[in-house]
Design an enzyme around this catalytic site. Structure first.
Site, PDB file in Angstrom:
ATOM      1  N   HIS A 129       0.859  -1.194   0.000  1.00  0.00           N
ATOM      2  CA  HIS A 129       0.000   0.000   0.000  1.00  0.00           C
ATOM      3  C   HIS A 129       0.894   1.243   0.000  1.00  0.00           C
ATOM      4  CE1 HIS A 129      -4.287   1.463   1.118  1.00  0.00           C
ATOM      5  NE2 HIS A 129      -3.582   2.564   0.931  1.00  0.00           N
ATOM      6  N   GLU A 383     -12.530  -0.696  -0.357  1.00  0.00           N
ATOM      7  CA  GLU A 383     -12.574   0.596   0.339  1.00  0.00           C
ATOM      8  C   GLU A 383     -13.766   1.389  -0.137  1.00  0.00           C
ATOM      9  OE1 GLU A 383      -9.085   3.176   0.167  1.00  0.00           O
ATOM     10  OE2 GLU A 383      -7.757   1.462   0.425  1.00  0.00           O
TER      11      GLU A 383
HETATM   12  C1  GBH Z   1      -7.659   5.656  -1.013  1.00  0.00           C
HETATM   13  O1  GBH Z   1      -7.449   6.114  -2.318  1.00  0.00           O
HETATM   14  C2  GBH Z   1      -6.387   5.099  -0.410  1.00  0.00           C
HETATM   15  O2  GBH Z   1      -6.256   3.732  -0.716  1.00  0.00           O
HETATM   16  C3  GBH Z   1      -6.301   5.288   1.079  1.00  0.00           C
HETATM   17  O3  GBH Z   1      -5.009   5.015   1.534  1.00  0.00           O
HETATM   18  C4  GBH Z   1      -6.745   6.691   1.446  1.00  0.00           C
HETATM   19  O4  GBH Z   1      -6.614   6.952   2.816  1.00  0.00           O
HETATM   20  C5  GBH Z   1      -8.172   6.850   1.008  1.00  0.00           C
HETATM   21  O5  GBH Z   1      -8.242   6.702  -0.375  1.00  0.00           O
HETATM   22  C6  GBH Z   1      -8.754   8.218   1.289  1.00  0.00           C
HETATM   23  O6  GBH Z   1      -8.132   9.193   0.527  1.00  0.00           O
HETATM   24  O7  GBH Z   1      -4.661  14.950  -4.655  1.00  0.00           O
HETATM   25  O8  GBH Z   1      -6.568  15.941  -3.630  1.00  0.00           O
HETATM   26  O9  GBH Z   1      -6.568  15.614  -6.003  1.00  0.00           O
HETATM   27  C7  GBH Z   1      -8.586   6.674  -2.950  1.00  0.00           C
HETATM   28  C8  GBH Z   1      -8.279   7.324  -4.286  1.00  0.00           C
HETATM   29  C9  GBH Z   1      -6.943   8.885  -5.385  1.00  0.00           C
HETATM   30  C10 GBH Z   1      -8.348   9.650  -3.676  1.00  0.00           C
HETATM   31  C11 GBH Z   1      -6.097  10.137  -5.257  1.00  0.00           C
HETATM   32  C12 GBH Z   1      -7.549  10.931  -3.565  1.00  0.00           C
HETATM   33  C13 GBH Z   1      -6.054  12.414  -4.767  1.00  0.00           C
HETATM   34  C14 GBH Z   1      -6.860  13.592  -4.506  1.00  0.00           C
HETATM   35  N1  GBH Z   1      -7.540   8.554  -4.118  1.00  0.00           N
HETATM   36  N2  GBH Z   1      -6.911  11.236  -4.830  1.00  0.00           N
HETATM   37  S1  GBH Z   1      -6.099  15.127  -4.721  1.00  0.00           S
END
Ligand code: GBH
Length: 479
Positions: A129, A383
């Site tokens: 992860h 998730e």
């Molecule tokens: C998950 O990804 C992760 O697996 C987990 O570790 C994390 O804590 C959880 O989401 C909550 O975020 O840079 O502001 O434009 C989810 C998919 C893709 C969501 C990247 C956030 C970046 C947002 N993620 N995205 S931003």
């Protein structure tokens, strides 16, 4: 039967499983204890704390390295059937390679697994992860194909030490995020802005890493250990912004470039990268005067190794975007290749994270897209969850979980999607990557000012617990 609106509410099919999740870097802390060495997130937060919203880090986090018994206690209280957590690579292999296997690292995960089983909770283990050993990043990280073999070696250590008790394995969490945010945008660790090239190389290696670990398990461990192994992919739902055919195509491109990139090689009938990606990136590369496509090609050997290499479709889903056709992003880049512009509907409720709006119906649409595109695979939602700024009276989270689960229920009961488990992100408030501790995803709060890191149930923990007890919702309005 198509249902456009209204509530469904009811119960899940018999045998449907409920769990909750965390990841190592986000909760463990003990970043340099008992021989654990630096990974790419340790390096980022220590060298460049200014990029973390509150300048914080995961040095201590929820201190689950020392408090794992507290975690199991609340898991038991919740009544979940399984707990998804990840292995910290450098805690197990301090050199990144297998020349040193940390007794303390192995002990920690043995203790956690045994404590879970003693309490009747199934471990679901994510091998990776996002916390690559810094020593391996120094060799180029995921842009170096040799990483696939280092990962296979790490997976072997995991299977041989924990596989007698772990029956649910996830090779990689969200290779799209690791590849694009880490090696194309340059946001997440290792924060390399190798736009247009690095992300595709990284994705290529991660796919191979997954295939190697899958076949290793399949051949050498499955016969005696009899578990399941798969991959977890993430996707937003991509809703066309208008009914203009250009926007319909753009939304399809957005899905293929995010989810399809990794899903098509593994879950489609023909395998390989999505034809759309190969074509677009190939054409763009030619225009740029390059000798070969920036998207590496998969040989027939790898196409075969990847095809069908997952016992289930692990899906992480949070939110949706509106998509329109437009030139966008650095030239060249992943974003530029997609020729998409994303936005949100201002009416979609906001949350604690700028990127996350509440769009429950998008979940059902995504599940249906997966059903159609990949011939109704067995989906495990690994998730789903929402953030806020904190507090125990988390009414928005209760509503979010209820509504998203209800859409999932519709996908199962009304649309015939194969979905067998649901995982709420997250068990605990934790280190939310670039968001630090400013965005809380937990159904239990953690007092980060308390050296004991006390965990307290939020209203959502009680609500989720009730849903689990009832195997869904008692209130049932059939339509
Ligand atoms: C998950 O990804 C992760 O697996 C987990 O570790 C994390 O804590 C959880 O989401 C909550 O975020 O840079 O502001 O434009 C989810 C998919 C893709 C969501 C990247 C956030 C970046 C947002 N993620 N995205 S931003």
């Amino acid at each position: 039967k198509t249902v456009e609106k209204g509530f469904y509410y009811g119960t899940f099919p018999e045998g449907f499983k409920f769990g909750t999740a965390t990841s190592a870097y986000q909760i463990e802390g003990a970043w340099n204890e008992d021989g654990k060495t630096e990974n790419i997130w340790d390096r980022l937060v220590h060298q460049n704390s200014a990029v973390i919203a509150d300048g914080s880090n995961g040095d201590i986090a929820a201190d689950s390295y020392h408090k794992y018994k507290d975690d199991v206690k609340i898991l038991k209280e919740l009544g979940v059937e399984f707990y998804r957590f990840s292995l910290s690579w450098t805690r197990v292999l301090p050199k990144g390679d297998v020349s040193v296997i940390s007794t303390e690292g192995i002990q920690y995960y043995n203790d956690l697994i045994d404590e879970l089983l003693a309490n009747g909770i199934m471990p679901m283990v994510t091998i990776y992860h996002w916390d690559l050993p810094q020593s391996l990043q120094d060799l180029g990280g995921w842009t170096n194909e040799i990483m696939a073999e280092y990962f296979e070696d790490f997976a072997r250590v995991a299977f041989s030490n924990f596989g007698d008790r772990v029956k649910w394995w996830i090779t990689l969490n969200e290779p799209w995020v690791q590849s694009v945010l880490g090696y194309d945008f340059g946001w997440d660790a290792p924060r390399l802005n190798l736009h247009g090239v690095g992300g595709y190389l990284s994705g290529h290696t991660m796919l191979k890493a997954h295939a190697l670990a899958f076949h290793l398990y399949d051949k050498e461990f499955r016969p005696s250990q009899k578990g399941k192994i798969g991959i977890t992919l993430e996707s937003f739902w991509m809703e066309p912004k208008t009914s203009d055919p250009k926007d319909l195509e753009a939304a399809e491109r957005a899905l293929q470039f995010e989810l399809g990139w990794f899903a098509h090689p593994i879950f489609s009938k023909n395998g390989d990268y999505p034809p759309l990606m190969k074509q677009i990136i190939g054409e763009n590369s030619k225009k740029e005067g390059l000798k070969r496509s920036r998207l590496p090609s998969l040989s027939s050997k790898w196409i075969e190794l990847l095809k069908g290499s997952s016992d289930f479709f692990g899906l992480n889903h949070y939110t949706s975007y509106l998509v329109e056709a437009d030139e966008n992003g650095q030239d060249p880049s992943w974003r530029r290749d997609t020729r998409c512009k994303t936005s949100v509907n201002p009416l979609w409720p906001e949350t604690g994270s700028p990127w996350l709006k509440v769009v429950p119906w998008g979940f059902r649409k995504l599940l249906n897209w997966i059903k159609k595109e990949y011939n109704n695979p067995d989906v495990i939602v690994t998730e789903n969850g929402v953030s806020d700024k904190g507090g125990l009276a988390d009414k928005q989270r209760v509503a979010y979980i209820t509504e998203y689960m209800n859409e999932m229920l519709k996908a199962i009961k009304l649309d015939g999607c194969n979905i067998s488990a649901y995982t709420c992100w997250s068990l605990l408030d934790n280190f939310e990557w670039l968001g630090g501790y400013t965005q809380k995803f937990g159904i239990y709060s953690v007092d980060f000012d308390d050296p004991e890191r006390r965990r307290t149930a939020k209203e959502s923990a009680k609500a989720y617990s009730t849903i689990i007890k009832n195997n869904g919702f008692l209130k049932c309005q059939d339509i």
